[in-house]
Design a protein around this motif. Structure first.
Motif, PDB file in Angstrom:
ATOM      1  N   GLY A  69       0.811  -1.215   0.000  1.00 13.56           N
ATOM      2  CA  GLY A  69       0.000   0.000   0.000  1.00 13.56           C
ATOM      3  C   GLY A  69       0.839   1.257   0.000  1.00 13.56           C
ATOM      4  N   LYS A  70       0.276   2.303   0.612  1.00 17.64           N
ATOM      5  CA  LYS A  70       0.972   3.594   0.698  1.00 17.64           C
ATOM      6  C   LYS A  70       2.309   3.440   1.392  1.00 17.64           C
ATOM      7  N   ASN A  71       3.275   4.199   0.902  1.00 21.26           N
ATOM      8  CA  ASN A  71       4.630   4.176   1.468  1.00 21.26           C
ATOM      9  C   ASN A  71       5.211   2.771   1.510  1.00 21.26           C
ATOM     10  N   THR A  72       4.835   1.944   0.557  1.00 21.34           N
ATOM     11  CA  THR A  72       5.290   0.556   0.404  1.00 21.34           C
ATOM     12  C   THR A  72       4.984  -0.335   1.614  1.00 21.34           C
ATOM     13  N   GLN A  73       4.020   0.062   2.435  1.00 17.97           N
ATOM     14  CA  GLN A  73       3.628  -0.747   3.589  1.00 17.97           C
ATOM     15  C   GLN A  73       2.914  -2.010   3.118  1.00 17.97           C
TER      16      GLN A  73
END
Length: 184
Positions: A69-73
């Motif tokens: 997801g966001k910020n490669t989380q």
């Protein structure tokens, strides 16, 4: 010819797994074995918990995957098809997973991590969180480089699983639909 590059020949496949068992951490070997013998996607394998594994009936429920997801989380999401499925696992793979469960408990206990919850990931990193999906390919390439084996991606292991399955189904003249088998 493209198809031949994707598949590891059966002999090479067995050789690869034998080298992986010797060269890699047991967790990495167990993960690659599971992918190779079930045809599951690496994102599904990395999301598995011990609660998904039925050691009595040698069954594994695949009902989630990891996504980025966001910020490669990394996060949990539904499977590619959005449907859960339960598959049978061979005895050898079950034995390998049982052994990994014992080793995981010992290894993580030394790090002060309790792995006894049912929601415990089967394959987790040293912080007991999701393993980065790219790590699977790094493990495969480390074996392939060390033993001068042909480079094949995790998807190549999955493709070989289905190739072997189709051969067995044809041998016993069992009607099959590869898309249904793959749950795509």
């Amino acid at each position: 010819m493209r198809v031949m590059r994707t598949f590891i020949l059966v002999k090479s496949w067995v050789t690869f797994l034998n080298h992986a068992e010797i060269h890699l951490d047991y967790k990495a070997y167990a993960l690659l074995r599971l992918i190779a013998y079930t045809g599951m996607r690496k994102s599904e394998a990395l999301a598995l918990t011990w609660n998904d594994l039925n050691l009595v009936d040698n069954e594994l429920t695949i009902n989630k995957a990891i996504g980025r997801g966001k910020n490669t989380q990394l996060y949990l999401k539904s499977t590619k098809t959005g449907k859960a499925r339960t598959i049978k696992i061979d005895e050898t793979t079950v034995s390998i997973l049982k052994e990994w469960k014992k080793l995981q408990k010992q290894k993580y206990f030394k790090l002060g991590i309790n792995t006894l919850q049912k929601s415990q990931l089967i394959f987790s990193n040293k912080h007991n969180a999701f393993i980065q999906p790219g790590q699977v390919q790094k493990w495969m390439y480390s074996v392939q480089n060390k033993f001068a084996l042909k480079k094949v991606s995790p998807h190549g292991l999955i493709a070989l699983f289905y190739l072997k399955l189709v051969r067995v189904l044809k041998k016993y003249k069992i009607a099959w639909d590869i898309q249904m088998l793959k749950q795509h």
